[in-house]
Design a protein around this motif. Structure first.
Motif, PDB file in Angstrom:
ATOM      1  N   ARG A 175       4.663 -12.649   3.476  1.00 18.31           N
ATOM      2  CA  ARG A 175       5.381 -13.825   3.970  1.00 18.31           C
ATOM      3  C   ARG A 175       5.864 -13.572   5.396  1.00 18.31           C
ATOM      4  O   ARG A 175       5.713 -14.423   6.270  1.00 18.31           O
ATOM      5  CB  ARG A 175       6.574 -14.123   3.056  1.00 18.31           C
ATOM      6  CG  ARG A 175       7.237 -15.448   3.367  1.00 18.31           C
ATOM      7  CD  ARG A 175       8.607 -15.515   2.739  1.00 18.31           C
ATOM      8  NE  ARG A 175       9.397 -14.369   3.176  1.00 18.31           N
ATOM      9  CZ  ARG A 175      10.306 -13.746   2.423  1.00 18.31           C
ATOM     10  NH1 ARG A 175      10.530 -14.141   1.193  1.00 18.31           N
ATOM     11  NH2 ARG A 175      10.974 -12.719   2.911  1.00 18.31           N
ATOM     12  N   ASP A 176       6.415 -12.376   5.611  1.00 18.41           N
ATOM     13  CA  ASP A 176       6.904 -12.046   6.948  1.00 18.41           C
ATOM     14  C   ASP A 176       5.795 -12.121   7.994  1.00 18.41           C
ATOM     15  O   ASP A 176       6.019 -12.573   9.118  1.00 18.41           O
ATOM     16  CB  ASP A 176       7.519 -10.642   6.961  1.00 18.41           C
ATOM     17  CG  ASP A 176       8.804 -10.593   6.143  1.00 18.41           C
ATOM     18  OD1 ASP A 176       9.314 -11.670   5.771  1.00 18.41           O
ATOM     19  OD2 ASP A 176       9.287  -9.472   5.878  1.00 18.41           O
ATOM     20  N   ALA A 177       4.622 -11.668   7.610  1.00 17.74           N
ATOM     21  CA  ALA A 177       3.500 -11.703   8.550  1.00 17.74           C
ATOM     22  C   ALA A 177       3.188 -13.138   8.942  1.00 17.74           C
ATOM     23  O   ALA A 177       2.974 -13.456  10.115  1.00 17.74           O
ATOM     24  CB  ALA A 177       2.276 -11.038   7.916  1.00 17.74           C
ATOM     25  N   GLY A 211       5.063 -18.139   3.038  1.00 20.43           N
ATOM     26  CA  GLY A 211       5.216 -18.170   4.490  1.00 20.43           C
ATOM     27  C   GLY A 211       4.899 -19.558   5.034  1.00 20.43           C
ATOM     28  O   GLY A 211       5.642 -20.107   5.852  1.00 20.43           O
ATOM     29  N   LEU A 212       3.806 -20.125   4.544  1.00 18.72           N
ATOM     30  CA  LEU A 212       3.449 -21.481   4.975  1.00 18.72           C
ATOM     31  C   LEU A 212       4.569 -22.441   4.615  1.00 18.72           C
ATOM     32  O   LEU A 212       5.022 -23.250   5.435  1.00 18.72           O
ATOM     33  CB  LEU A 212       2.152 -21.931   4.292  1.00 18.72           C
ATOM     34  CG  LEU A 212       0.846 -21.206   4.650  1.00 18.72           C
ATOM     35  CD1 LEU A 212      -0.325 -21.887   3.950  1.00 18.72           C
ATOM     36  CD2 LEU A 212       0.623 -21.161   6.153  1.00 18.72           C
ATOM     37  N   THR A 294      -2.043  -5.280  14.824  1.00 16.55           N
ATOM     38  CA  THR A 294      -0.757  -5.431  14.152  1.00 16.55           C
ATOM     39  C   THR A 294      -0.973  -5.382  12.642  1.00 16.55           C
ATOM     40  O   THR A 294      -1.855  -6.061  12.117  1.00 16.55           O
ATOM     41  CB  THR A 294      -0.109  -6.770  14.553  1.00 16.55           C
ATOM     42  OG1 THR A 294       0.170  -6.735  15.948  1.00 16.55           O
ATOM     43  CG2 THR A 294       1.177  -7.006  13.770  1.00 16.55           C
ATOM     44  N   VAL A 295      -0.188  -4.560  11.974  1.00 15.00           N
ATOM     45  CA  VAL A 295      -0.395  -4.392  10.535  1.00 15.00           C
ATOM     46  C   VAL A 295       0.926  -4.352   9.779  1.00 15.00           C
ATOM     47  O   VAL A 295       1.983  -4.138  10.365  1.00 15.00           O
ATOM     48  CB  VAL A 295      -1.142  -3.072  10.225  1.00 15.00           C
ATOM     49  CG1 VAL A 295      -2.524  -3.052  10.828  1.00 15.00           C
ATOM     50  CG2 VAL A 295      -0.317  -1.877  10.660  1.00 15.00           C
ATOM     51  N   LEU A 296       0.809  -4.546   8.490  1.00 15.21           N
ATOM     52  CA  LEU A 296       1.901  -4.246   7.567  1.00 15.21           C
ATOM     53  C   LEU A 296       1.611  -2.845   7.041  1.00 15.21           C
ATOM     54  O   LEU A 296       0.596  -2.633   6.369  1.00 15.21           O
ATOM     55  CB  LEU A 296       1.940  -5.263   6.435  1.00 15.21           C
ATOM     56  CG  LEU A 296       2.249  -6.686   6.910  1.00 15.21           C
ATOM     57  CD1 LEU A 296       1.974  -7.691   5.796  1.00 15.21           C
ATOM     58  CD2 LEU A 296       3.687  -6.790   7.384  1.00 15.21           C
ATOM     59  N   ARG A 297       2.461  -1.917   7.386  1.00 18.20           N
ATOM     60  CA  ARG A 297       2.198  -0.540   6.993  1.00 18.20           C
ATOM     61  C   ARG A 297       2.952  -0.179   5.728  1.00 18.20           C
ATOM     62  O   ARG A 297       4.175  -0.267   5.652  1.00 18.20           O
ATOM     63  CB  ARG A 297       2.609   0.420   8.104  1.00 18.20           C
ATOM     64  CG  ARG A 297       2.407   1.880   7.703  1.00 18.20           C
ATOM     65  CD  ARG A 297       3.179   2.797   8.617  1.00 18.20           C
ATOM     66  NE  ARG A 297       2.529   2.917   9.913  1.00 18.20           N
ATOM     67  CZ  ARG A 297       3.092   3.493  10.972  1.00 18.20           C
ATOM     68  NH1 ARG A 297       4.310   3.981  10.879  1.00 18.20           N
ATOM     69  NH2 ARG A 297       2.451   3.556  12.106  1.00 18.20           N
ATOM     70  N   GLN A 298       2.207   0.242   4.713  1.00 15.99           N
ATOM     71  CA  GLN A 298       2.840   0.722   3.489  1.00 15.99           C
ATOM     72  C   GLN A 298       3.292   2.166   3.702  1.00 15.99           C
ATOM     73  O   GLN A 298       2.626   2.915   4.410  1.00 15.99           O
ATOM     74  CB  GLN A 298       1.856   0.716   2.325  1.00 15.99           C
ATOM     75  CG  GLN A 298       1.231  -0.619   2.035  1.00 15.99           C
ATOM     76  CD  GLN A 298       0.562  -0.625   0.682  1.00 15.99           C
ATOM     77  OE1 GLN A 298       1.178  -0.290  -0.319  1.00 15.99           O
ATOM     78  NE2 GLN A 298      -0.695  -1.009   0.641  1.00 15.99           N
ATOM     79  N   ASP A 299       4.356   2.515   3.065  1.00 18.02           N
ATOM     80  CA  ASP A 299       4.830   3.898   3.160  1.00 18.02           C
ATOM     81  C   ASP A 299       4.173   4.706   2.042  1.00 18.02           C
ATOM     82  O   ASP A 299       4.767   4.943   0.987  1.00 18.02           O
ATOM     83  CB  ASP A 299       6.353   3.921   3.039  1.00 18.02           C
ATOM     84  CG  ASP A 299       6.924   5.295   3.366  1.00 18.02           C
ATOM     85  OD1 ASP A 299       6.136   6.257   3.424  1.00 18.02           O
ATOM     86  OD2 ASP A 299       8.147   5.389   3.569  1.00 18.02           O
ATOM     87  N   VAL A 300       2.946   5.118   2.306  1.00 22.14           N
ATOM     88  CA  VAL A 300       2.141   5.749   1.252  1.00 22.14           C
ATOM     89  C   VAL A 300       2.754   7.050   0.739  1.00 22.14           C
ATOM     90  O   VAL A 300       2.834   7.251  -0.473  1.00 22.14           O
ATOM     91  CB  VAL A 300       0.693   5.971   1.733  1.00 22.14           C
ATOM     92  CG1 VAL A 300      -0.166   6.493   0.601  1.00 22.14           C
ATOM     93  CG2 VAL A 300       0.108   4.683   2.268  1.00 22.14           C
ATOM     94  N   PRO A 301       3.203   7.933   1.621  1.00 20.43           N
ATOM     95  CA  PRO A 301       3.820   9.151   1.090  1.00 20.43           C
ATOM     96  C   PRO A 301       5.003   8.847   0.186  1.00 20.43           C
ATOM     97  O   PRO A 301       5.181   9.498  -0.847  1.00 20.43           O
ATOM     98  CB  PRO A 301       4.257   9.898   2.349  1.00 20.43           C
ATOM     99  CG  PRO A 301       3.368   9.402   3.428  1.00 20.43           C
ATOM    100  CD  PRO A 301       3.103   7.969   3.094  1.00 20.43           C
TER     101      PRO A 301
END
Lengths: 364, 364
Positions: A175-177, A211-212, A294-301
DNA sequence: GCCCGTTACGTCAACGTTGACGTAGGAGAA
DNA sequence: TTCTCCTACGTCAACGTTGACGTAACGGGC
């Protein structure tokens, strides 16, 4: 090297014979249990060393009362996918601290294969499992869980009760994106997603819809392309989008391979500087492309660590109610998501709010 | 979900009691051995089904004469590195065909950690191991091998005898890269490499030297930077190169993370279109950068498949002399390696032979 | 009828280890 | 001294399974 085939591994009995004690005493020494005098301890240690004795964990776990195998199973979709690989590594690191080893397998998002691997792990009596569930029904997982196998689901939550999970803020971040793109004035934002059987895909699509809705934009069916399996499908779908009479001015690509496919098409058509793009999942070198992606980065660790902590707590007998941990993803602005729409496309009163290409980070 | 803790797993004895036969007969039915009548088979199967019986592989492998655990160990440097991950996946795929599962671990290029993981695998009595040896001495591996454990080394060969290995054409391909650059007229070709304790690094450096020698170029010590651990070190080293009075006109980066670091610096200084670059190891999106990154691509799936085939042959008792398989790497021209040197730098009689940026492929 | 071979089971012990329990010997207290 | 307690061992059985071997019943050939 080993002329007459593999020689027999020495056993406790061999050590006991050499040290002239009983096997039980060897067991005590090996496990650092009290009840062995200092001289005997030394004799046994020496005997074990000269014979090259190493305990047999399978025999020991068979006999021990707790029946621990000091092994956990990890069942992901594809261990060669960077996301899965990073996740595995995080789990492995945590496991090593406890002397636990990891049996790893790729389910290929195939229910039959998952079931097969599941029983394969079960016959080896792993202490617990960390699983990325395949799309569709989760009967096999539920059955396994109901037998009492400690289990934690990652990336996708269980459709059944009583099981821990660790996921990302798929919906909210998506949604933020969309809000980010809309704030720049985009009104025709396309959605490109993976298989809709996957919970993550559904969530990200729902976030897109939210988001829309939040910005008063109407959903245009022709701008939504789902069930794209792999970069090639994404590439084709993106091409189709730009054959439309009214093509999108921004893309939200909801999975890393889809992002790659879409980017390929944009470049191919020379659109990568004029069409905005935000992708779900970070990838190496995203900052070195032009524009940066530009990306949504997941905190994989963090995902992996949390999953590992949960599974070990359960293995250690934690009986508290199931936890559903949600790890936040972050919007990393690198340029592609900050491209404004063409001037004649800007919606009334919604000017481009931010500076395009505000590089806010150093790299993935 | 499981009110009074994990319930006991049903055993053959439970099945036998329910089916009113002996455990031996259950064993026969479960293992599809002859000596059980059709009606008994059906009774046992039904009993096993109602109890949810699953054989205990650890007990079975303890008792069986061949002592197989149907498990192999995989010990790589870092499972989250795409190269290692792809390799693991290839091994896993082959293993699955035989019903074998994979115990995976990351050695972090740390000898102590490798030794620890090695004994961890040994106590679990894996049938064999596929190992990426850490740099430096290989005593621990050799000892393990001398005990008779089937073992295959990947990416780096053994320093001891009697052990199979699978590697890449590190030296020859590196030489080819240098020849490729020299043919364009480059005379100042820098070498940026990983830790020199690693065999691969040494080989690639040797290939670099061979390349120089073949074209009559003289080695310039200041253009050689080794022992770069990770992208940051590579970035710093690259910066230093361009602070030289006579900076290089081309870079050969001998490891994937080093390539990334060097590229970052080139971009930072705006040199990425004027300085040639060839990297060892392919990476995703290498074709989408501008210019595309010319690389030596290792055939990772082939490496993994071959390693797996070798280890399973040994496990099955193959006694033939050790094999040292070498999988060829390919030069993938994408543009960065086809940038000619500036005009005033071209050596006498060695004009730029090829068309720069001859894109010859579609992607990584 | 008898003998032989085959089939369909069962019995027993063992794989390598550890939990439960037994025992000899010495130290210390009464 | 005698009783008790503790320490340092040992003995035995069992974990879940399978290899080796035993045996009863049956069918077929003479």
């Amino acid at each position: 090297m080993d002329p007459r085939g593999a020689r027999r591994e020495p056993t406790m009995r061999d050590v006991a014979a050499l040290a002239k004690v009983s096997t039980k005493t060897v067991s005590r020494v090996i496990n650092d249990l009290p009840g062995a005098g200092p001289d005997v301890v030394e004799r046994v240690r020496a005997a074990a060393r000269t014979l090259g004795y190493r305990p047999n964990l399978t025999a020991s776990s068979l006999r021990r009362s707790d029946k621990r195998s000091a092994t956990i199973g990890v069942l992901f979709e594809d261990l060669s996918n960077p996301f899965d690989a990073a996740l595995l590594r995080a789990v492995e690191d945590r496991a090593r601290q406890t002397g636990v080893l990891v049996l790893a397998g790729s389910s290929e998002d195939d229910p039959d294969l998952q079931r097969e691997l599941l029983t394969s792990l079960a016959t080896r009596r792993v202490d617990g499992m960390v699983v990325m569930a395949v799309g569709g029904h989760q009967d096999a997982l539920q059955q396994e869980r109901e037998r009492g196998t400690p289990m934690v689901l990652v990336d996708r939550p269980p459709t059944f009760g009583g099981t821990d999970s660790v996921t990302t803020t798929n919906r909210d971040s998506s949604r933020d994106a969309v809000l980010h793109l809309a704030a720049l004035g985009h009104r025709r934002i396309a959605f490109l997603g993976d298989r809709q059987t996957l919970w993550t895909s559904q969530e990200r699509y729902t976030g897109y819809l939210e988001g829309l809705a939040h910005t008063g934009l109407t959903l245009r069916e022709e701008l939504v392309r789902t069930d794209l399996r792999g970069p090639d499908a994404a590439q084709a779908a993106t091409t189709a989008l730009f054959d439309l009479d009214e093509p999108p001015t921004a893309l939200f690509t909801a999975q890393n391979l889809v992002t790659v496919g879409a980017m390929r098409t944009l470049r191919h058509h020379g659109l990568h500087r004029s069409v905005a793009l935000i992708g779900f999942d970070d990838f190496p070198l995203a900052d070195m492309l032009e524009p940066g992606v530009t990306v949504l980065r997941q905190d994989v660790p963090a995902l992996g660590r949390r999953a590992a902590e949960l599974i070990f707590a359960r293995i250690d007998g934690d009986q508290s109610p199931p936890t559903h941990a949600v790890i936040p993803a972050a919007l990393i602005q690198r340029g592609s998501g900050e491209i404004p729409p063409p001037h004649d496309q800007v919606g009334a009163g919604r000017g481009a709010a931010r500076t395009a290409r505000s590089r806010s980070d150093t790299g993935p």
